[in-house]
Write an enzyme that holds these catalytic residues in place. Structure first.
Site, PDB file in Angstrom:
ATOM      1  N   ASP A 256    -105.513 -33.401-118.108  1.00  0.00           N
ATOM      2  CA  ASP A 256    -105.904 -33.454-116.693  1.00  0.00           C
ATOM      3  C   ASP A 256    -105.042 -34.425-115.904  1.00  0.00           C
ATOM      4  OD1 ASP A 256    -108.123 -31.677-116.954  1.00  0.00           O
ATOM      5  OD2 ASP A 256    -109.285 -33.303-117.810  1.00  0.00           O
TER       6      ASP A 256
ATOM      7  N   ASP B 224    -110.010 -26.644-106.377  1.00  0.00           N
ATOM      8  CA  ASP B 224    -110.328 -27.967-105.793  1.00  0.00           C
ATOM      9  C   ASP B 224    -109.983 -28.130-104.316  1.00  0.00           C
ATOM     10  OD1 ASP B 224    -111.232 -28.716-108.257  1.00  0.00           O
ATOM     11  OD2 ASP B 224    -109.586 -30.083-108.711  1.00  0.00           O
TER      12      ASP B 224
END
Length: 584
Positions: free
Chosen positions: A523, A299
């Site tokens: 998450d 990311d």
């Protein structure tokens, strides 16, 4: 994989011993370091040779000529690396792009001398400075492959040779013909779940998400523990160990749930306390027979394309990380240092199609990946490939529509779901991104990984036919496997299922489907939870959240009652099994 078997080596292949003796002999004469192939080793057993010759030396400086011979497959680009034992510094050079980080030197091709055919040589030179002694370097690599020593093949005349066929030379696809490491800690959690034994033996990634993870958190397994367990699992076979390198300064600048321990400016700490210790462990010859896959900084780089000013999705944190350059520096440093071990295969994160698939994101992202792969002493040769969809939910392949379809004269790209994206699934995106990366200078042999751990989207909601052709929206929404509310939703998605099981070489340009994100690990928390892990509360993990510009102000689609990111989420694990496709 092209390196010695173990730290305490009571025995070594006679071919390998002869080569190292030849290197030591020649390195000690006439100011040159070079290995000649001994009579009992064919030239093909030595993947490359490097001759390093000091042509002129004075009190504080020296001039060196280097000749590299490639005995392996032809190359379109090349990079040679070595390290000094002393304080030598390269000051200028010719016929190569030379860079130095500490004692480590990288010499990469110029634009005019990139091609290096099988059996061909290329030469370059440089000037340097030193004080004290100017000891010759003793180890060289060409594109990550160790030169001047044989490839570790078995000595057929020696029944006690510990070098078995499982420690051969570097391969194009590390997953081909190999088992993949099953993390005992994840296996125990999965097996403890009702029905979890059905998938408990699947291989998953080991996440090194903080400095403490290197030695083990709260009594858990550290990196050496995992590598030792991998050696046991390996036996006489080839085995891949999957590591996630995930601890950049100012990590995940556009999210909060997965923020890390290092502040935006702590790049030096990232290098010395995180990357360097990992690199040292991976370089241990005890683990030379393992194929170690690193997936580097999930990311990070994509955020510098999509979530910076003047984008509507910009965040102040991402603007900071773009301005200080520490994402680019950190990724480059990791690639450079980790790539020094010949059995390490670096894969860089390339987001997913619902993030970078649009025209204004796609090519700029590839260019940024190359910038990072050329920073801090790294070169594109340090990148074995890229990974997409890590810890995300995008479908691997949509079956009932393509980006080229139209409905009643309208392109499906105009639908709310696709929203002018060039890609509708991960496989088409990965293959196109691979082609783009090769076109701008990455090696033609790079491969892609697709994380399929949570993108199966099975169960009763899975479409079995194309949607109705009333409009582009009904057509796409009725036929899409990915049942998220919006492509921008990423946290603990309701309705998700286990995807394709890990497998090697499932499609052209794809090295493997992998479960890099261990199914069942959260998450992010659905409510704020105090913690000492540097993790914040992101509203995208709150099922009541009505969204932001990154998901076009839609509901988050997240599950309730989720723990902190990385912590075990039993309810999600059960839902992933229930909605698995292929079904369990």
């Amino acid at each position: 994989m092209r390196a010695l078997d173990g730290l305490d080596i009571p025995h070594m292949s006679r071919t390998r011993t002869a080569l190292l003796a030849a290197l030591a002999l020649v390195a000690g004469t006439a100011g040159a370091a070079v290995a000649a192939t001994p009579p009992d080793v064919g030239a093909a057993a030595v993947p490359c040779t490097v001759e390093y010759k000091v042509q002129n030396q004075w009190d504080t400086g020296f001039t060196t000529a280097v000749t590299v011979t490639n005995n392996s497959a032809a190359k379109s680009s090349w990079a040679v690396k070595w390290s000094y034992a002393g304080n030598q510094k390269v000051t200028s050079g010719w016929n190569a792009k030379l860079s130095q980080s500490g004692t480590a030197v990288t010499a990469a091709n110029e634009s005019y001398n990139g091609p290096l055919g099988a059996g061909s040589s290329v030469s370059f030179g440089f000037n340097g400075t030193y004080s004290g002694t100017n000891a010759l370097p003793t180890a060289f690599t060409l594109d990550g492959v160790t030169c001047n020593v044989d490839d570790g093949g078995t000595d057929p005349t020696d029944p006690t040779d510990p070098t078995d066929p499982g420690t051969g030379s570097r391969v194009d696809n590390p997953y081909a013909g190999a088992k993949v490491y099953v993390n005992p800690e994840w296996k125990a959690k999965a097996a403890a779940e009702t029905g979890g034994s059905r998938i408990a033996n699947q291989p998953t990634g080991v996440w090194l998400d903080r400095i403490a993870a290197i030695n083990g958190v709260n009594g858990g397994m550290g990196l050496r523990d995992h590598l030792d367990a991998a050696l046991t699992q390996k036996g006489s076979d080839e085995l891949v160990v999957q590591l996630v390198i995930y601890n950049l300064p100012g990590r995940d600048c556009a999210a909060l749930a997965s923020n890390g321990e290092l502040g935006p400016t702590e790049i030096d700490k990232y290098k010395t306390d995180y990357i360097d210790p990992i690199a040292a462990i991976l370089a241990d010859t005890k683990y030379a027979g393992l194929r170690i896959v690193t997936t580097v900084e999930i990311d990070s780089l994509p955020n510098l394309v999509t979530n910076v000013t003047p984008r509507a999705t910009a965040t102040a944190n991402c603007d900071t990380m773009k301005a200080n350059g520490n994402y680019v520096k950190g990724v480059g440093y990791a690639l450079n240092k980790l790539g020094d071990a010949p059995n390490v295969y670096n894969y860089v994160d390339a987001g997913h199609h619902g993030w970078l698939g649009w025209d204004d994101n796609f090519a700029p992202s590839a260019a940024l990946f190359k910038e990072a792969a050329s920073a801090e002493g790294a070169t594109v040769a340090d990148v074995h490939g890229f990974i997409v969809n890590t810890a995300n939910y995008s479908a691997t392949k949509e079956a009932y529509f393509t980006v080229d379809d139209s409905v009643n004269g309208a392109s499906v790209r105009t639908s709310k779901w696709i929203d002018w994206n060039r890609y509708v699934d991960e496989q088409s995106y990965a293959q196109a991104m691979r082609a783009q990366l090769v076109s701008i200078g990455f090696p033609s042999g790079i491969g892609m990984l697709i994380d399929t751990s949570r993108n199966g989207w099975g169960g009763t909601a899975r479409p079995t036919a194309a949607g109705p052709t009333t409009s582009v929206d009904t057509y796409v929404d009725g036929g899409r496997y990915d049942r998220r509310i919006h492509l921008g939703n990423w946290c603990n998605q309701s309705g998700a299922g286990l995807g394709e099981r890990p497998q090697a070489a499932p499609a052209t340009g794809i090295d493997a489907y992998v479960w890099m994100k261990p199914p069942g690990e959260s998450d992010g928390s659905s409510t704020a939870i105090d913690n000492d892990e540097g993790k914040g509360f992101d509203r995208m993990c709150d099922p009541t959240y009505t969204g932001n510009p990154r998901n076009n102000n839609n509901m988050s689609g997240a599950l309730a009652n989720a723990p902190l990111s990385g912590h075990w989420f039993s309810a999600q694990f059960q839902e992933l099994m229930k909605n698995a496709y292929p079904a369990l």
